[in-house]
Design an enzyme around this catalytic site. Structure first.
Site, mmCIF file in Angstrom:
data_model
loop_
_atom_site.group_PDB
_atom_site.id
_atom_site.type_symbol
_atom_site.label_atom_id
_atom_site.label_comp_id
_atom_site.label_asym_id
_atom_site.label_seq_id
_atom_site.Cartn_x
_atom_site.Cartn_y
_atom_site.Cartn_z
ATOM 1 N N ASP A 10 0.856 -1.178 0.000
ATOM 2 C CA ASP A 10 0.000 0.000 0.000
ATOM 3 C C ASP A 10 0.903 1.243 0.000
ATOM 4 O O ASP A 10 2.127 1.133 0.132
ATOM 5 C CB ASP A 10 -0.879 -0.029 1.258
ATOM 6 C CG ASP A 10 -1.656 1.241 1.453
ATOM 7 O OD1 ASP A 10 -2.354 1.669 0.523
ATOM 8 O OD2 ASP A 10 -1.556 1.838 2.551
ATOM 9 N N ALA A 12 -0.016 5.296 1.435
ATOM 10 C CA ALA A 12 -0.098 6.093 2.672
ATOM 11 C C ALA A 12 -0.304 5.206 3.900
ATOM 12 O O ALA A 12 -1.214 4.385 3.949
ATOM 13 C CB ALA A 12 -1.227 7.104 2.562
ATOM 14 N N ALA A 43 -13.293 8.679 11.105
ATOM 15 C CA ALA A 43 -12.607 9.106 9.889
ATOM 16 C C ALA A 43 -11.635 8.046 9.390
ATOM 17 O O ALA A 43 -11.445 7.879 8.182
ATOM 18 C CB ALA A 43 -11.864 10.419 10.132
ATOM 19 N N MET A 47 -10.505 3.672 6.043
ATOM 20 C CA MET A 47 -9.274 4.055 5.342
ATOM 21 C C MET A 47 -8.769 2.923 4.455
ATOM 22 O O MET A 47 -8.811 1.758 4.826
ATOM 23 C CB MET A 47 -8.190 4.447 6.345
ATOM 24 C CG MET A 47 -7.075 5.297 5.739
ATOM 25 S SD MET A 47 -7.664 6.918 5.192
ATOM 26 C CE MET A 47 -7.791 7.781 6.749
ATOM 27 N N LYS A 51 -11.592 7.001 -2.161
ATOM 28 C CA LYS A 51 -11.991 8.056 -1.231
ATOM 29 C C LYS A 51 -13.475 8.414 -1.292
ATOM 30 O O LYS A 51 -14.073 8.750 -0.269
ATOM 31 C CB LYS A 51 -11.118 9.295 -1.445
ATOM 32 C CG LYS A 51 -9.627 9.033 -1.246
ATOM 33 C CD LYS A 51 -9.339 8.241 0.038
ATOM 34 C CE LYS A 51 -7.883 7.842 0.151
ATOM 35 N NZ LYS A 51 -7.651 6.827 1.198
ATOM 36 N N HIS A 54 -15.062 5.895 0.704
ATOM 37 C CA HIS A 54 -14.748 6.175 2.107
ATOM 38 C C HIS A 54 -15.771 7.156 2.690
ATOM 39 O O HIS A 54 -16.273 6.961 3.809
ATOM 40 C CB HIS A 54 -13.326 6.765 2.186
ATOM 41 C CG HIS A 54 -12.818 6.990 3.571
ATOM 42 N ND1 HIS A 54 -11.586 6.552 3.989
ATOM 43 C CD2 HIS A 54 -13.346 7.642 4.643
ATOM 44 C CE1 HIS A 54 -11.389 6.913 5.246
ATOM 45 N NE2 HIS A 54 -12.448 7.582 5.658
ATOM 46 N N ARG A 158 -10.640 -1.299 -3.326
ATOM 47 C CA ARG A 158 -10.713 -2.174 -2.154
ATOM 48 C C ARG A 158 -12.101 -2.144 -1.527
ATOM 49 O O ARG A 158 -12.765 -1.116 -1.576
ATOM 50 C CB ARG A 158 -9.698 -1.704 -1.087
ATOM 51 C CG ARG A 158 -8.269 -1.764 -1.532
ATOM 52 C CD ARG A 158 -7.401 -1.028 -0.543
ATOM 53 N NE ARG A 158 -6.007 -1.036 -0.970
ATOM 54 C CZ ARG A 158 -5.133 -0.091 -0.635
ATOM 55 N NH1 ARG A 158 -5.509 0.932 0.104
ATOM 56 N NH2 ARG A 158 -3.898 -0.166 -1.049
ATOM 57 N N ASP A 184 -1.722 -1.139 5.783
ATOM 58 C CA ASP A 184 -1.897 -0.630 7.152
ATOM 59 C C ASP A 184 -3.350 -0.494 7.563
ATOM 60 O O ASP A 184 -3.626 0.011 8.647
ATOM 61 C CB ASP A 184 -1.206 0.738 7.271
ATOM 62 C CG ASP A 184 -1.927 1.809 6.471
ATOM 63 O OD1 ASP A 184 -2.346 2.826 7.079
ATOM 64 O OD2 ASP A 184 -2.079 1.658 5.251
#
Length: 267
Positions: A10, A12, A43, A47, A51, A54, A158, A184
């Protein structure tokens, strides 16, 4: 004899932007501007997803749904999602270039893996336009995978497995047992498991842990251990085959997986 040939990271929170702070602060801001106070946990929860997905996932949280209805006397809709996302993009593009620093041990780990003859792929929750900022920034600081793809380039982001398959296609690896996905977030782990590849969660620097490098270094040993154990448990429950303290542990985990493959175990 089967062995790991392809390592897919991944971005970030895994290889750059320790703690995954660029997107999370923007998510907080865009909801606050709409009069909705969201928590860091809310928030960070989705992740790793594309986005706009998200934002929809955040709006779908019961507490946020109720706050929205109370504020606007109606349910949120696609128009709200699009408005929030447009604001998200505008704000993120202004700061993204400042969040391309490779995490500690990233460069040395990548060099070790390449010395072993491994190919380095990558997936992300960022769009292509966002990666157009991330890629040159990271490359100027020494990190460049062999390949990256974005949710724009595949049928779905994802937790769907398509970005992993795209990496396998371009980097010419046909066996999912010979691929390891490292990330992560829970979305990363679900992506890896849905692709039926070996899947590893990263603790330090992760969005799931949610701590800056300074916070990690300032916590007491016991406090940090407790937080990391909680995060590790969450990742393992989501299906991670392994969790790693940080990215430097990946070569060791690959050795363990290679031994499992020799013994006939499969992802």
């Amino acid at each position: 004899m089967k062995k790991i040939n392809l390592v897919i990271f991944d971005w970030a929170g895994t290889t750059v932007d320790y703690g995954c702070f660029a997107p999370v602060q923007v998510f907080l801001e865009i909801f606050k501007e709409k009069g909705i106070e969201v928590t860091l946990e809310e928030a960070r929860g989705p992740m790793g997803m594309l986005k706009i997905d998200h934002i929809k996932a955040m709006l779908s949280i019961d507490r946020i749904t109720a706050l929205w209805k109370n504020k606007y006397n109606r349910e949120w809709n696609d128009s709200d999602i699009n408005e929030l996302y447009k604001n998200f993009e505008n704000k993120l593009f202004k700061i993204l270039a400042d969040y391309t620093e490779p995490v500690p041990n990233c460069i040395s780990t990548i060099n070790t893996l390449r010395d072993r003859g491994l190919k380095i792929g990558s997936t992300t929750g960022y769009t292509q336009e966002m990666m157009d900022i991330i890629i040159p920034g990271a490359e100027s600081k020494g990190y460049k995978p062999n390949y990256y793809t974005t949710p724009n380039a595949v049928p779905a982001g994802r937790p769907a497995p398509y970005m992993i398959y795209q990496n396998m296609l371009v980097l010419e690896e046909e066996d999912t047992d010979c691929v390891i996905k490292i990330g992560d977030t829970i979305s990363d782990i679900k992506e890896g498991r849905n692709a039926k590849v070996w899947t590893v969660g990263i603790l330090k620097g992760s969005s799931e842990l949610g701590l800056s490098l300074e916070e990690v270094n300032s916590l007491s040993k016991n406090e940090l251990k407790e937080k990391m154990e909680k995060t590790a448990s969450k990742m393992l429950s989501a299906g991670a085959h392994f969790v790693a303290e940080d990215i430097s542990k990946i070569p060791l985990i690959i050795d363990i997986i290679n031994n499992k493959l020799i013994n006939g175990e499969r992802a």
